[in-house]
Design a protein around this motif. Structure first.
Motif, PDB file in Angstrom:
ATOM      1  N   THR A  56      64.533  -8.424 105.980  1.00 17.01           N
ATOM      2  CA  THR A  56      65.758  -7.645 106.007  1.00 17.01           C
ATOM      3  C   THR A  56      65.699  -6.731 107.221  1.00 17.01           C
ATOM      4  N   CYS A  57      66.868  -6.414 107.751  1.00 12.89           N
ATOM      5  CA  CYS A  57      66.949  -5.619 108.969  1.00 12.89           C
ATOM      6  C   CYS A  57      67.972  -4.504 108.757  1.00 12.89           C
ATOM      7  N   ILE A  58      67.531  -3.276 108.929  1.00 10.02           N
ATOM      8  CA  ILE A  58      68.403  -2.121 108.748  1.00 10.02           C
ATOM      9  C   ILE A  58      68.569  -1.430 110.100  1.00 10.02           C
ATOM     10  N   PRO A  59      69.783  -1.395 110.640  1.00 11.63           N
ATOM     11  CA  PRO A  59      70.001  -0.720 111.925  1.00 11.63           C
ATOM     12  C   PRO A  59      70.164   0.789 111.748  1.00 11.63           C
ATOM     13  N   ALA A  60      69.669   1.536 112.709  1.00  9.54           N
ATOM     14  CA  ALA A  60      69.800   2.995 112.693  1.00  9.54           C
ATOM     15  C   ALA A  60      69.638   3.498 114.126  1.00  9.54           C
ATOM     16  N   PHE A  61      69.855   4.783 114.319  1.00 10.82           N
ATOM     17  CA  PHE A  61      69.671   5.399 115.631  1.00 10.82           C
ATOM     18  C   PHE A  61      68.429   6.284 115.614  1.00 10.82           C
ATOM     19  N   VAL A  62      67.817   6.439 116.778  1.00 13.10           N
ATOM     20  CA  VAL A  62      66.674   7.325 116.932  1.00 13.10           C
ATOM     21  C   VAL A  62      66.731   7.918 118.341  1.00 13.10           C
ATOM     22  N   ASP A  63      66.354   9.179 118.477  1.00 15.65           N
ATOM     23  CA  ASP A  63      66.276   9.814 119.794  1.00 15.65           C
ATOM     24  C   ASP A  63      64.895   9.564 120.372  1.00 15.65           C
ATOM     25  N   VAL A  64      64.851   9.125 121.624  1.00 17.34           N
ATOM     26  CA  VAL A  64      63.590   8.863 122.314  1.00 17.34           C
ATOM     27  C   VAL A  64      63.623   9.569 123.665  1.00 17.34           C
ATOM     28  N   VAL A  65      62.452   9.815 124.230  1.00 17.27           N
ATOM     29  CA  VAL A  65      62.350  10.417 125.555  1.00 17.27           C
ATOM     30  C   VAL A  65      61.830   9.355 126.513  1.00 17.27           C
ATOM     31  N   ILE A  66      62.612   9.082 127.553  1.00 21.88           N
ATOM     32  CA  ILE A  66      62.242   8.101 128.572  1.00 21.88           C
ATOM     33  C   ILE A  66      62.308   8.782 129.923  1.00 21.88           C
ATOM     34  N   GLU A  67      61.173   8.824 130.605  1.00 20.62           N
ATOM     35  CA  GLU A  67      61.061   9.472 131.910  1.00 20.62           C
ATOM     36  C   GLU A  67      61.595  10.906 131.874  1.00 20.62           C
ATOM     37  N   LYS A 124      63.805  12.233 129.964  1.00 23.81           N
ATOM     38  CA  LYS A 124      65.193  12.401 129.519  1.00 23.81           C
ATOM     39  C   LYS A 124      65.345  11.901 128.091  1.00 23.81           C
ATOM     40  N   GLN A 125      66.095  12.661 127.309  1.00 24.49           N
ATOM     41  CA  GLN A 125      66.339  12.248 125.934  1.00 24.49           C
ATOM     42  C   GLN A 125      67.450  11.197 125.915  1.00 24.49           C
ATOM     43  N   ARG A 126      67.183  10.099 125.219  1.00 24.83           N
ATOM     44  CA  ARG A 126      68.144   8.996 125.099  1.00 24.83           C
ATOM     45  C   ARG A 126      68.277   8.634 123.635  1.00 24.83           C
ATOM     46  N   THR A 127      69.371   7.999 123.309  1.00 22.82           N
ATOM     47  CA  THR A 127      69.557   7.485 121.956  1.00 22.82           C
ATOM     48  C   THR A 127      69.253   6.000 121.971  1.00 22.82           C
ATOM     49  N   ALA A 128      68.370   5.599 121.100  1.00 22.03           N
ATOM     50  CA  ALA A 128      67.986   4.190 120.993  1.00 22.03           C
ATOM     51  C   ALA A 128      68.487   3.629 119.664  1.00 22.03           C
ATOM     52  N   MET A 129      68.668   2.337 119.635  1.00 17.11           N
ATOM     53  CA  MET A 129      68.941   1.642 118.383  1.00 17.11           C
ATOM     54  C   MET A 129      67.589   1.260 117.817  1.00 17.11           C
ATOM     55  N   LYS A 130      67.395   1.538 116.544  1.00 19.10           N
ATOM     56  CA  LYS A 130      66.161   1.061 115.921  1.00 19.10           C
ATOM     57  C   LYS A 130      66.537   0.078 114.833  1.00 19.10           C
ATOM     58  N   LEU A 131      65.793  -0.998 114.766  1.00 13.48           N
ATOM     59  CA  LEU A 131      65.982  -2.015 113.745  1.00 13.48           C
ATOM     60  C   LEU A 131      64.757  -1.945 112.852  1.00 13.48           C
ATOM     61  N   ILE A 132      64.968  -1.539 111.633  1.00  9.70           N
ATOM     62  CA  ILE A 132      63.878  -1.450 110.665  1.00  9.70           C
ATOM     63  C   ILE A 132      63.800  -2.800 109.969  1.00  9.70           C
ATOM     64  N   VAL A 133      62.689  -3.493 110.165  1.00  7.57           N
ATOM     65  CA  VAL A 133      62.511  -4.837 109.610  1.00  7.57           C
ATOM     66  C   VAL A 133      61.505  -4.736 108.471  1.00  7.57           C
ATOM     67  N   GLU A 134      61.905  -5.258 107.315  1.00  4.46           N
ATOM     68  CA  GLU A 134      61.045  -5.216 106.136  1.00  4.46           C
ATOM     69  C   GLU A 134      60.889  -6.607 105.550  1.00  4.46           C
ATOM     70  N   SER A 135      59.755  -6.830 104.930  1.00  3.40           N
ATOM     71  CA  SER A 135      59.507  -8.126 104.294  1.00  3.40           C
ATOM     72  C   SER A 135      59.807  -8.047 102.811  1.00  3.40           C
ATOM     73  N   GLY A 136      60.140  -9.186 102.265  1.00  4.21           N
ATOM     74  CA  GLY A 136      60.359  -9.319 100.835  1.00  4.21           C
ATOM     75  C   GLY A 136      60.210 -10.792 100.501  1.00  4.21           C
ATOM     76  N   SER A 137      60.235 -11.133  99.240  1.00  5.10           N
ATOM     77  CA  SER A 137      60.120 -12.539  98.866  1.00  5.10           C
ATOM     78  C   SER A 137      61.509 -13.114  98.634  1.00  5.10           C
ATOM     79  N   ASN A 138      61.624 -14.429  98.891  1.00  4.68           N
ATOM     80  CA  ASN A 138      62.906 -15.123  98.702  1.00  4.68           C
ATOM     81  C   ASN A 138      63.224 -15.269  97.237  1.00  4.68           C
TER      82      ASN A 138
END
Length: 94
Positions: free
Chosen positions: A67-78, A80-94
């Motif tokens: 399963t994949c849950i999209p969310a936002f996260v603030d990150v610092v690159i060089e 500078k603060q930027r907003t990144a997309m984070k995809l939280i991937v989790e396992s489960g059984s079928n």
């Protein structure tokens, strides 16, 4: 539950990233596994989403559903603060 963070760029190899995601998921098969893909920019998000779709195919034959849950996260690159997309991937059984 373990947590891993993968930084994804527009030049990330979809198949290599998918293999890494599938490997983390398989290694933690006995318990619920959670990992995070972080991407800044549309092209990087595109690579990350494609990798999740490919990884899902890699592990589905073993009865693992991703399963994949999209969310936002603030990150610092060089400094500078930027907003990144984070995809939280989790396992489960079928």
């Amino acid at each position: 539950m373990s947590e891993n963070v993968f930084k994804v760029s527009s030049k990330s190899s979809v198949n290599a990233l998918a293999g890494a995601v599938a490997g983390v998921i398989r290694d933690g098969r006995d318990g619920k596994v959670k990992l995070e893909l972080q991407a800044v920019g549309a092209a990087a998000v595109n690579q990350a989403l494609k990798a999740v779709a490919v990884a899902r195919g890699y592990v589905s034959s073993q009865g693992i559903n991703l399963t994949c849950i999209p969310a936002f996260v603030d990150v610092v690159i060089e400094g500078k603060q930027r907003t990144a997309m984070k995809l939280i991937v989790e396992s489960g059984s079928n």
